[in-house]
Design an enzyme around this catalytic site. Sequence first.
Site, short mmCIF file in Angstrom:
data_model
loop_
_atom_site.label_atom_id
_atom_site.label_comp_id
_atom_site.label_asym_id
_atom_site.label_seq_id
_atom_site.Cartn_x
_atom_site.Cartn_y
_atom_site.Cartn_z
CB ALA A 1 -108.67 -37.42 -23.22
CD GLU B 1 -100.57 -39.62 -21.93
OE1 GLU B 1 -101.72 -39.42 -22.36
OE2 GLU B 1 -100.31 -40.51 -21.09
CD GLU C 1 -103.42 -36.97 -18.16
OE1 GLU C 1 -102.64 -36.29 -17.46
OE2 GLU C 1 -103.24 -37.18 -19.37
N GLY D 1 -103.27 -36.08 -23.02
CA GLY D 1 -102.97 -36.83 -24.24
C GLY D 1 -102.15 -36.02 -25.23
#
Length: 687
Positions: free
Chosen positions: A63, A105, A125, A102
């Site tokens: 991110a 993901e 994270e 991300g």
Amino acid sequence: MTADPVRLHHDGDVAVITIDNPPVNVTSQPVRAGLMAALDAAVRAGAARIVLTGAGRAFVAGADAREFDAPPQPPHLPDVVARIEASPVPVVAAINGAALGGGLELALACAARVAAPAATLGLPEVTLGVVPGAGGTQRLPRLIGVAQAVAMIAEGRVIKADAAQALGLVDAVCDDPLAHAARMALPDRPATGARPTPAADDAALDAARARAAKRSPRQIAPQRAVDLVAASARLPLDQGLALERAAFLDLKTGDQAAALRHLFFAERAAMALGRQGGAPVERAVVVGGGTMGAGIAYALAQAGIQVATVETDAAAAERARGNLARLYADAVRRGKMTAGQAAADQAARHSLHSGYADLPPAQIAIEAVPEDLTAKQQVFAALDAALPADAILATNTSYLNPDAIAQPVRDPSRFLGLHFFSPAHVMKLVEVIRARATAPETLATALRLTARLGKIPVLAGVCDGFIGNRILTRYRQICDVMLIEGALPAQVDAAMRGWGMAMGPYEVQDLSGLDIAYANRKRLNWASQPGVRYVPIADRIVETGRLGRKTGAGWYDYDGGTATPSAMIDAIVTQASAEAGITRRAFSDEEIVARATTAMIAEGLQILDEGIATAPSDVDLVLVHGYGFPRWRGGPLHYAGRAGLTGVLARIEGYAAADPLSWQVPAILRRAVETGVGLDELTGAPG
Ligand code: NAI
């Protein structure tokens, strides 16, 4: 950012979506919006397959941490992930490089994943104080099982492509993932999110919790990550995702995430200093092959630099060779290299010298001889004569004045301090000390070298102890004041550990030895220095011959490796109180922590005020990376800012009223509180 961070092109009936958001394709808002549009357009165009990949070295490295401090802007990443998973046209991830956070993901929602051999995959994270927020904790266990998923997520572990394939996280590893993703037969299986809930595995979850508590004590995010993986085995996907999103949003605005983010940016900025010019170093001289010298020589060699170590005579050179050999043996024990590689590396990269006569030409020399001004000056006189006229000359002194050490050097613009921490081949921090005449090119080359060593450089000016040891001295001084007023060493240590310091101040002294700080207090003549509240306890302990673990006794008694509080120390402490006419009183742990942390904050502010450190985050980096300050509290000045500078000012004013010799209000703190302007702005730091 390029004008178009997401590109779509068609290759026959395959639509290729490329994320191109340099440098590492983070999922900023324009990327998320671009992905939504490209997915729709590919479907509308009638593609039979969509391949998702990244431009450059990364697939998607995570991110955009800069967006963390603002309210999330749509489209949210979970929506993009959901769109991929529900796509009527199968989406295949061609993982060309790092697929982190991300990025992974997005890949998890695809129908299949193909990775390049050099790709890395992970959900790191927790290292930023949050949990995955776009399905990672729910989809990863559905794909690779609870045990493997929880190990990766709770530790933020990043793995290589072949390991990912072994886990079933990627379907294939090949040199051209894009071509393979376009052609491969799609596996006949439901989308990851549509798979049945994975089997529960309480043993794996318990083990992960215990490992996280040990690796990251007091940190919330790793434990929440375990909870979420546990939920994946219990709840349908939509409920698991809702739980995950709520945990992510909750953690994101919390103190720990703010602290970890602060350090992430500070580290990145510090390491970028090494990429701003300077000359390359291929050969180095290290003077002194003791604790620090051997560690520095080893670190240089590991970065591919030829190292000549200078010692006083042949016997000392042999001892230095032995010190190096121990570091190599340690690397072999840890599986970092084979015995053969270690022997070859030590032979090829190092030479040992007694004296300066046959030194190869080097671009830099780093001095690490004992802390004695005359000895260090003699070393630099010899280096000045022996090395090329443009070689950089650096001292690793802990406390001595680099300007005095540089006195025999003809061209002091080439001189600076490089203060490594012990063990030098492990610790990432290096204080880079600007001496009076240090030229910008000298700094640039030294910073480039620290970058090559993978270190975190922090610039500091000249003062006693620079940033770190100066704050350490002040912290210990205030702890000693609490001893004479009524606390005992074991209580202070326990209170500081309880607050999150890696170790208490007295156990650290026992580990590193009490003699260096003692010599420093004598050098500065603390006992009769006006303006210093002198507490004689530490000096008296050294004078009984207790120098710490190395002499079997220090602030504690040692029975083997185990420390026990010492009746003798308690007697020295209470005797000192009696002599000073002080009635001893009880200290609560909270009071100990408040005073000790305020001492670090106050000295850090004073250092900023004097321009010794240029940014508050530099003080934070030094304390976190060199002195065991809890990372999740962000460093003393971040912590102070988060707690509120007004309260810090009030506290220092209170202490100063009671003990004006130990406490003064730093002017910068008063300015910050009176004007409401933050420390970053007051110091011109980027923030
Ligand atoms: P050490 O005593 O382990 O090693 C010093 C080495 O220098 C010995 O091998 C000795 O034979 C050699 N030596 C002495 N005089 C010499 C000369 N004239 N020419 C060449 N070699 C000579 O000391 P250590 O701990 O490595 O400290 C060295 C410097 O690093 C000191 O300035 C110290 O303050 C600083 N420092 C030490 C740290 C630590 O934790 N030990 C941390 C950061 C800095």
